[in-house]
Design an enzyme around this catalytic site. Structure first.
Site, mmCIF file in Angstrom:
data_model
loop_
_atom_site.group_PDB
_atom_site.id
_atom_site.type_symbol
_atom_site.label_atom_id
_atom_site.label_comp_id
_atom_site.label_asym_id
_atom_site.label_seq_id
_atom_site.Cartn_x
_atom_site.Cartn_y
_atom_site.Cartn_z
ATOM 1 N N THR A 126 0.835 -1.218 0.000
ATOM 2 C CA THR A 126 0.000 0.000 0.000
ATOM 3 C C THR A 126 0.863 1.258 0.000
ATOM 4 O O THR A 126 0.499 2.259 -0.618
ATOM 5 C CB THR A 126 -0.972 0.035 1.207
ATOM 6 O OG1 THR A 126 -0.214 -0.085 2.405
ATOM 7 C CG2 THR A 126 -2.010 -1.062 1.126
ATOM 8 N N ARG A 139 -8.879 -5.213 1.166
ATOM 9 C CA ARG A 139 -9.934 -4.711 2.061
ATOM 10 C C ARG A 139 -10.134 -3.210 1.841
ATOM 11 O O ARG A 139 -11.228 -2.724 1.764
ATOM 12 C CB ARG A 139 -9.612 -4.954 3.539
ATOM 13 C CG ARG A 139 -9.216 -6.381 3.871
ATOM 14 C CD ARG A 139 -10.332 -7.400 3.742
ATOM 15 N NE ARG A 139 -9.775 -8.600 3.145
ATOM 16 C CZ ARG A 139 -10.450 -9.624 2.688
ATOM 17 N NH1 ARG A 139 -11.760 -9.630 2.726
ATOM 18 N NH2 ARG A 139 -9.853 -10.658 2.161
ATOM 19 N N HIS A 191 -0.010 -16.734 -5.154
ATOM 20 C CA HIS A 191 -1.174 -16.393 -5.983
ATOM 21 C C HIS A 191 -0.763 -15.998 -7.401
ATOM 22 O O HIS A 191 -1.542 -15.363 -8.105
ATOM 23 C CB HIS A 191 -1.985 -15.261 -5.331
ATOM 24 C CG HIS A 191 -2.752 -15.700 -4.115
ATOM 25 N ND1 HIS A 191 -3.327 -14.839 -3.217
ATOM 26 C CD2 HIS A 191 -3.047 -16.954 -3.657
ATOM 27 C CE1 HIS A 191 -3.928 -15.531 -2.250
ATOM 28 N NE2 HIS A 191 -3.767 -16.808 -2.488
ATOM 29 N N SER A 198 -4.449 -9.420 6.141
ATOM 30 C CA SER A 198 -5.600 -9.539 7.046
ATOM 31 C C SER A 198 -5.747 -10.973 7.536
ATOM 32 O O SER A 198 -6.523 -11.237 8.451
ATOM 33 C CB SER A 198 -6.872 -9.119 6.314
ATOM 34 O OG SER A 198 -7.091 -9.980 5.204
ATOM 35 N N VAL A 251 0.533 -10.145 -6.177
ATOM 36 C CA VAL A 251 0.723 -10.483 -7.589
ATOM 37 C C VAL A 251 1.331 -9.295 -8.330
ATOM 38 O O VAL A 251 1.387 -9.274 -9.558
ATOM 39 C CB VAL A 251 -0.627 -10.884 -8.236
ATOM 40 C CG1 VAL A 251 -1.194 -12.126 -7.565
ATOM 41 C CG2 VAL A 251 -1.660 -9.759 -8.188
ATOM 42 N N ASP A 252 1.839 -8.303 -7.571
ATOM 43 C CA ASP A 252 2.292 -7.046 -8.170
ATOM 44 C C ASP A 252 3.736 -7.065 -8.642
ATOM 45 O O ASP A 252 4.204 -6.102 -9.260
ATOM 46 C CB ASP A 252 2.056 -5.876 -7.199
ATOM 47 C CG ASP A 252 2.718 -6.097 -5.821
ATOM 48 O OD1 ASP A 252 3.755 -6.781 -5.740
ATOM 49 O OD2 ASP A 252 2.170 -5.569 -4.825
HETATM 50 P P1 NAD Z 1 -5.951 -7.721 2.585
HETATM 51 O O1 NAD Z 1 -6.308 -6.544 1.737
HETATM 52 O O2 NAD Z 1 -7.031 -8.657 2.974
HETATM 53 O O3 NAD Z 1 -5.303 -7.179 3.941
HETATM 54 C C1 NAD Z 1 -4.273 -6.233 3.942
HETATM 55 C C2 NAD Z 1 -3.917 -5.939 5.387
HETATM 56 O O4 NAD Z 1 -2.795 -5.073 5.371
HETATM 57 C C3 NAD Z 1 -5.037 -5.222 6.160
HETATM 58 O O5 NAD Z 1 -5.311 -5.959 7.344
HETATM 59 C C4 NAD Z 1 -4.454 -3.835 6.481
HETATM 60 O O6 NAD Z 1 -4.768 -3.405 7.786
HETATM 61 C C5 NAD Z 1 -2.956 -4.083 6.360
HETATM 62 N N1 NAD Z 1 -2.181 -2.940 5.892
HETATM 63 C C6 NAD Z 1 -2.501 -2.034 4.940
HETATM 64 N N2 NAD Z 1 -1.481 -1.183 4.736
HETATM 65 C C7 NAD Z 1 -0.499 -1.561 5.602
HETATM 66 C C8 NAD Z 1 0.800 -1.072 5.879
HETATM 67 N N3 NAD Z 1 1.306 -0.004 5.246
HETATM 68 N N4 NAD Z 1 1.551 -1.728 6.807
HETATM 69 C C9 NAD Z 1 1.043 -2.792 7.486
HETATM 70 N N5 NAD Z 1 -0.183 -3.296 7.261
HETATM 71 C C10 NAD Z 1 -0.937 -2.692 6.322
HETATM 72 O O7 NAD Z 1 -4.749 -8.433 1.880
HETATM 73 P P2 NAD Z 1 -4.328 -9.975 1.841
HETATM 74 O O8 NAD Z 1 -4.384 -10.539 3.213
HETATM 75 O O9 NAD Z 1 -3.070 -10.018 1.070
HETATM 76 O O10 NAD Z 1 -5.485 -10.697 1.010
HETATM 77 C C11 NAD Z 1 -6.030 -10.086 -0.153
HETATM 78 C C12 NAD Z 1 -5.880 -10.853 -1.451
HETATM 79 O O11 NAD Z 1 -5.930 -9.879 -2.526
HETATM 80 C C13 NAD Z 1 -4.600 -11.596 -1.621
HETATM 81 O O12 NAD Z 1 -4.908 -12.792 -2.240
HETATM 82 C C14 NAD Z 1 -3.768 -10.749 -2.569
HETATM 83 O O13 NAD Z 1 -3.125 -11.566 -3.537
HETATM 84 C C15 NAD Z 1 -4.775 -9.916 -3.334
HETATM 85 N N6 NAD Z 1 -4.300 -8.532 -3.580
HETATM 86 C C16 NAD Z 1 -3.013 -8.319 -3.980
HETATM 87 C C17 NAD Z 1 -2.544 -7.033 -4.179
HETATM 88 C C18 NAD Z 1 -1.101 -6.837 -4.597
HETATM 89 O O14 NAD Z 1 -0.550 -7.702 -5.282
HETATM 90 N N7 NAD Z 1 -0.473 -5.727 -4.208
HETATM 91 C C19 NAD Z 1 -3.384 -5.936 -3.956
HETATM 92 C C20 NAD Z 1 -4.721 -6.195 -3.570
HETATM 93 C C21 NAD Z 1 -5.162 -7.501 -3.377
#
Ligand code: NAD
Length: 259
Positions: free
Chosen positions: A30, A38, A125, A199, A107-108
């Site tokens: 992020t 989420r 993933h 999460s 997956v980024d």
């Molecule tokens: P999730 O979105 O369910 O949870 C992300 C968690 O990270 C949240 O609990 C949030 O509080 C926390 N968070 C956000 N920013 C943060 C920071 N700077 N430092 C610490 N914590 C932080 O993500 P998930 O558990 O990975 O599951 C979501 C699914 O969606 C996965 O399968 C993933 O592959 C996919 N996804 C991937 C990407 C990506 O590749 N960047 C982006 C979105 C979703």
């Protein structure tokens, strides 16, 4: 959970590990500008929730066209993003000889671009950087597929005409058995697991944390919000990955300097 200030305890957990595995989720990216799942649900909802489900994707050309619009947007975000201080701290832990592997749900492509040895990165993933034909299994670079893709189109395989799909695991899709086995083997071999930015709501990845704990590993979590497993783990640090991981790295380096 043991007593004490969480950050120093987390640093001790990492510094004391013989084989550390790190499980990452969308939260680690992020701070590179890629919304987590989420936090980004509302944003991606405009494409329709059904288009992220494997069965719907395979079963409907209209769903595929919507999915490819969303996938193109995600790919553009990921390409414009840079690995952040948290991604880079994990690479430094690898160079320090502390880190056995990163198992990522992301997956980024940012862990790969940060510089991990390929053998130490398990993208459970898949990756948006590649496109797979569901027919002949040919893999094509995403950058080439998107360059040739018109708006509102769903591309077909240039070899067999089959359905092309980003090489990422969708909802209701199986993780390839070899990849799931590799992730489980890494976790089983670890004496410490660090979860960063997840999460822990998406299975089967979430169960890797309890799997490690049940096998006797120490488990730490760095996350902005609570997870369902916090009460069972050894150290919980509520903070941003880019603040916490560089500080853990600095403490690990300090602990390794002979007095
Ligand atoms: P999730 O979105 O369910 O949870 C992300 C968690 O990270 C949240 O609990 C949030 O509080 C926390 N968070 C956000 N920013 C943060 C920071 N700077 N430092 C610490 N914590 C932080 O993500 P998930 O558990 O990975 O599951 C979501 C699914 O969606 C996965 O399968 C993933 O592959 C996919 N996804 C991937 C990407 C990506 O590749 N960047 C982006 C979105 C979703």
């Amino acid at each position: 959970m043991a007593a004490g200030t969480p950050l120093p305890r987390l640093a001790r957990l990492v510094a004391g590990a013989r084989r550390l595995v790190v499980l990452t989720g969308a939260g680690i990216s992020t701070e590179s500008g890629i919304p987590d799942y989420r936090g980004g649900e509302e944003h991606w909802a405009c494409y329709g929730a059904d288009c992220f489900t494997y069965d719907a994707f395979v079963g409907s050309a209209e769903v595929r066209r919507r999915y490819w619009r969303a996938a193109r947007e995600f790919f553009a975000l990921a390409r414009a993003a840079e690995p952040n201080r948290a991604h880079r701290a994990l690479v430094e832990l690898e160079r320090e000889g502390v880190l056995d592997a990163v198992v990522t749900q992301n997956v980024d492509g940012l862990h790969r671009r940060a510089g991990h040895a390929p053998a130490r990165l398990v993208e459970i993933h898949g990756t948006a950087e590649w496109i797979r034909c569901l027919g002949c299994r040919r893999r094509l670079p995403a950058v080439e597929v998107y360059a040739a893709l018109g708006d509102g189109e769903a591309p077909a395989c240039p070899d067999c005409g089959g359905i092309l799909k980003p090489d990422v695991v969708m909802f209701n899709e199986w993780i390839p058995a070899s990849v799931a086995a590799e992730a489980a083997a890494r976790v089983d071999g670890a004496d410490a697991l660090l979860v960063v930015g997840s999460s822990l709501l998406v299975q089967p990845c979430a169960s890797l944390a309890t799997r490690a704990k049940d096998a006797g590993a120490r488990v730490g979590i760095v996350n902005l919000s609570a997870t369902p497993y916090d009460g069972e783990m050894d150290v919980i640090v509520r903070g941003k990955a880019c603040d916490v991981l560089p500080r853990v790295l600095a403490d690990v380096r300090r602990a390794r300097i002979p007095a």
